[in-house]
Each structure stands twice: as C-alpha cells, then as structure tokens.
Design an enzyme around this catalytic site. Sequence first.
Site, PDB file in Angstrom:
ATOM      1  N   ASP A 168      18.375 -40.093   9.582  1.00 18.83           N
ATOM      2  CA  ASP A 168      19.411 -39.103   9.895  1.00 18.83           C
ATOM      3  C   ASP A 168      18.736 -37.771  10.215  1.00 18.83           C
ATOM      4  O   ASP A 168      17.900 -37.286   9.458  1.00 18.83           O
ATOM      5  CB  ASP A 168      20.342 -38.950   8.683  1.00 18.83           C
ATOM      6  CG  ASP A 168      21.500 -38.011   8.950  1.00 18.83           C
ATOM      7  OD1 ASP A 168      22.649 -38.470   8.888  1.00 18.83           O
ATOM      8  OD2 ASP A 168      21.260 -36.821   9.216  1.00 18.83           O
ATOM      9  N   ASP A 173      23.622 -38.788  15.216  1.00 15.99           N
ATOM     10  CA  ASP A 173      22.277 -38.452  14.740  1.00 15.99           C
ATOM     11  C   ASP A 173      21.755 -39.393  13.658  1.00 15.99           C
ATOM     12  O   ASP A 173      20.779 -39.072  12.995  1.00 15.99           O
ATOM     13  CB  ASP A 173      22.227 -36.991  14.265  1.00 15.99           C
ATOM     14  CG  ASP A 173      22.749 -36.809  12.851  1.00 15.99           C
ATOM     15  OD1 ASP A 173      23.658 -37.561  12.448  1.00 15.99           O
ATOM     16  OD2 ASP A 173      22.242 -35.919  12.163  1.00 15.99           O
ATOM     17  N   GLU A 174      22.380 -40.542  13.484  1.00 19.26           N
ATOM     18  CA  GLU A 174      21.878 -41.426  12.426  1.00 19.26           C
ATOM     19  C   GLU A 174      22.050 -42.894  12.787  1.00 19.26           C
ATOM     20  O   GLU A 174      22.924 -43.257  13.572  1.00 19.26           O
ATOM     21  CB  GLU A 174      22.565 -41.134  11.088  1.00 19.26           C
ATOM     22  CG  GLU A 174      24.036 -41.366  11.139  1.00 19.26           C
ATOM     23  CD  GLU A 174      24.740 -41.056   9.823  1.00 19.26           C
ATOM     24  OE1 GLU A 174      24.313 -41.547   8.768  1.00 19.26           O
ATOM     25  OE2 GLU A 174      25.746 -40.342   9.881  1.00 19.26           O
TER      26      GLU A 174
HETATM   27  P1  TTP Z   1      25.396 -34.755   9.887  1.00 15.61           P
HETATM   28  O1  TTP Z   1      24.229 -35.671   9.986  1.00 15.61           O
HETATM   29  O2  TTP Z   1      26.454 -35.046   8.878  1.00 15.61           O
HETATM   30  O3  TTP Z   1      24.905 -33.273   9.581  1.00 15.61           O
HETATM   31  P2  TTP Z   1      23.622 -32.511  10.111  1.00 15.61           P
HETATM   32  O4  TTP Z   1      22.719 -33.394  10.896  1.00 15.61           O
HETATM   33  O5  TTP Z   1      24.059 -31.267  10.805  1.00 15.61           O
HETATM   34  O6  TTP Z   1      22.937 -32.067   8.765  1.00 15.61           O
HETATM   35  P3  TTP Z   1      22.159 -32.979   7.693  1.00 15.61           P
HETATM   36  O7  TTP Z   1      20.765 -32.440   7.672  1.00 15.61           O
HETATM   37  O8  TTP Z   1      22.888 -32.774   6.423  1.00 15.61           O
HETATM   38  O9  TTP Z   1      22.222 -34.397   8.201  1.00 15.61           O
HETATM   39  O10 TTP Z   1      26.104 -34.655  11.290  1.00 15.61           O
HETATM   40  C1  TTP Z   1      25.403 -34.691  12.521  1.00 15.61           C
HETATM   41  C2  TTP Z   1      26.008 -33.743  13.512  1.00 15.61           C
HETATM   42  O11 TTP Z   1      27.379 -34.061  13.716  1.00 15.61           O
HETATM   43  C3  TTP Z   1      26.016 -32.300  13.075  1.00 15.61           C
HETATM   44  O12 TTP Z   1      24.800 -31.640  13.417  1.00 15.61           O
HETATM   45  C4  TTP Z   1      27.190 -31.729  13.789  1.00 15.61           C
HETATM   46  C5  TTP Z   1      28.143 -32.874  13.897  1.00 15.61           C
HETATM   47  N1  TTP Z   1      29.223 -32.754  12.901  1.00 15.61           N
HETATM   48  C6  TTP Z   1      30.408 -32.114  13.247  1.00 15.61           C
HETATM   49  O13 TTP Z   1      30.559 -31.692  14.391  1.00 15.61           O
HETATM   50  N2  TTP Z   1      31.398 -31.963  12.330  1.00 15.61           N
HETATM   51  C7  TTP Z   1      31.274 -32.421  11.049  1.00 15.61           C
HETATM   52  O14 TTP Z   1      32.192 -32.250  10.220  1.00 15.61           O
HETATM   53  C8  TTP Z   1      30.045 -33.084  10.672  1.00 15.61           C
HETATM   54  C9  TTP Z   1      29.850 -33.587   9.263  1.00 15.61           C
HETATM   55  C10 TTP Z   1      29.057 -33.219  11.620  1.00 15.61           C
HETATM   56 MG    MG Z   2      22.211 -35.275  10.173  1.00 16.20          MG
END
Ligand code: TTP
Ligand code: MG
Length: 402
Positions: A4, A98-99
Amino acid sequence: MHVDMDAFFASIEQRDHPEWKGKPVIVGGLARRGVVATASYEARRFGVHSAMPMAAAREHCPQGIFTTPRFDVYIAVSHEIREIMSHYASVVEPISIDEAFMDISGMGSHYHTLGAIGRAIKSEIKEKTELTASAGIAPNKFLAKMASEMRKPDGLFIIPYGKEKEILAPLAVRRLWGVGKVTEKKLIQSGVKTIGDLQRMGPSKLSALLGPNTGQLLYRLSLGIDHDPVVAEREAKSIGAESTFEKDLTSWDDIDRELVLYSDIVAQRLRKQNKQARTISLKVRFSSFQTFTRAVSLPEGTNLEEDIYTAAKDLFQKIPKAKGEGIRLIGITGSRLTTPAWMPSLFDQTREKQAKVTKVMDDMQKKFGPLALRKGIWLTETHRHQPGSEDKAKESEKRKED
Ligand code: TTP
Ligand code: MG
C-alpha cells in the site's frame, strides 16, 4: 504480500512539487463543502485525515498547502505500480488505486528471505516512481494487510507462521475486519479491548454477544485465520440490467419508476464488484420493436444510483418517441469501468453523504438480506413483468414480498 502506497495522492504532489517536500500537504476538494482525499504525514500530525471536511482541515492546519487532485497522474502511477507488482507475483489482486495483494507463495527459491522480497519490491517502486510504499507479508490476506499498516510509512513488516496470535494480541479490536463502531462499542462494554481479549473470550461467549456468524468470524480472525485466496482481477467490460415488461409502459410515472429501479440495480452491482462506471447507456425498445440506445460519458466514475438515474433520465429525453407507442423494454448499463479508491466524490459533501447512506444500505442488506431496507419506490410498483426475464422476475418477487 500486501503493498500500500504511503499518503498516495499527497506523496505524488510532493514529488512533483519538490518545494512541498517535508511540508503538510492536503489534497482534496477546495470548493465550499469539499473534503480531504488524503494528507501528507506532516499534515496528519495536525489531525488532518481522509474524508474530513476541508474547512475543518484548514482549521487544524492553517499553514498547510492545499491542492486539488490530479487523477490522471495518480492513475498513471497506479498502473506503473501494478506493472512492478507483476514482477513479484503471478497473481496480483488490486484492491484500490494504491494497494494490492500478491500471492508470493513459492517465491522462496528466488529470494533467501521473505524480507528480501519485501525490500526488493519497495526499492523497485522507489526507483521507478520516487514514492514509498509499505509492505506486509503474512500467511494470509487479512494478516498481510494488517502487517503493511503496522510500520507505515515506508514500512515492511512480516507476520511469520506461528506468530499470528502473539502479534495480534495487543492490538485494538477495531483493527479486525468487520469490527465497526457498533461492534466495537459492544465489545468494549463487555471489557474486550484488545484482540487478545477476544482470543481469551472464546467462540461461544462471542457468539452469545454478537450472534453466531459475527462471533465465529471474529474469533477466527482474532487467531489470524483467513482462507480468502488472492484472485487476479477479472475485468468485466460493462455491468447492466434490463428487462422486457409484461405490459408495455405508457405513463411517465411507470417509466420513471423503472429508471429508478434499474439505476438502483446497476449501482448495486457496480458496488458489489467495487467498480465505478464512467459511461452510462440507456436502451429503450418500443412496442414496434424499434430500439434506441443512447450513452453519456460522466466527468467522474460513479456507482451511486442518484448519478445513474440522473444520466438515464437525461438520456431518455434524447430518445425519439413515436406517438401512442408503449415501451417494451428498458435497460441501463454502466461501462468504461474503473476501480474506485476513494469515496465517490471529493468535492461535495452531499455526494459524500449519499455514498455513506448507500454503504449503510449495502451493509444492512448484506447482513439481513435484500428486504431489510428498501426505498419507498419499491413498494409502489404495480405492473408485472414477463417471465423469463430473469432480473426482473427476481426483483418483482422481492417486491411482492415487500
Ligand atoms: P489510502 O491508502 O487509504 O491512504 P493514503 O495512501 O493516502 O495513506 P496511507 O499511507 O495511510 O496508505 O488511500 C489511497 C488514496 O485514495 C489516497 O491517497 C487518496 C484516496 N482516498 C480518498 O480520496 N478518500 C478517502 O477517504 C481515502 C481513505 C482515500
Ligand atoms: Mg495508501
């Protein structure tokens, strides 16, 4: 293995604006009532997080750098990452922008240790995209996702066979899949705070507290047991539903009701497959069998019935109608499918609310069956449909029961 990306949108913005590195960067809708998509780790220290109203984020972090998302860039990076992942596993299951999960069983002959596989993929991602990812490696998907979260950002954590119980024990119960606010509250009221407390409580007491399904499931998860396989994404090209009516529709009310109904069905199917459609098409067949299809491209993908219905209604206006002819068939289809990673809209809290309501409905229906919660429109429908039209037959059955 679960990988991720860290603060995905925000990290890309920092990469592309080097002067923003090390600073609180907040990506999201900047218009009135916009919401935060994500925040850099620097901004998270001020309490800013995903889905927070932008106004609140500005209060928490007035010195932040606020910027709107550039989805085309994020999607391109997402493709790059998928490509890299395919170097490490034959089966990759993307679950958001992203995962992804990767089945790395059998990769041991290429690498001396599990850690080496994790480090290799992280460094290839870093080299090619200038971004950091967190990876978790474990005997199953549930634990791998847990592991990737445990050392974020730029983390690597391994949960080896035999250590599952011990590693999970000190964590809060809410970390388990399926523990939402309600279940968490119930557990805490019964003195269950950590996953270790759950392990000790045992399956029968848990079933008494939460019902047999949830009780058993949580007990298994608390021990780190999960058999869900990693499955490669099978790409559906479109998702739709249509039906021929037993009696041709002539009144706008009847037609409108079908548009609502089919928008609802298509939206639910999209959500079930974790997809959004960027094109909505409407097919209408008249009593003469003359058939028209019209399609519209949306600025953003959607899986909300409100959006699909609005599109279908507009499309219906574009279909030439012959006087006195009834409508024999209506079909709605979503295509140009994408896998959403974020809440359906970053820009508008109204849609955010719709998305939340929808999620609650989906969850209730999953838990208590399709009749648990329905819209009023489902109750007023009176006409019947031709047998053999499978969708419709099922739906009208449900409505009968309603
Ligand atoms: P995530 O992987 O949940 O968050 P992240 O990559 O920003 O941070 P982390 O290091 O905790 O993984 O989500 C991936 C992307 O999806 C995030 O960059 C933006 C988008 N997203 C939204 O637009 N709205 C949301 O509520 C969430 C959770 C994510
Ligand atoms: Mg992320």
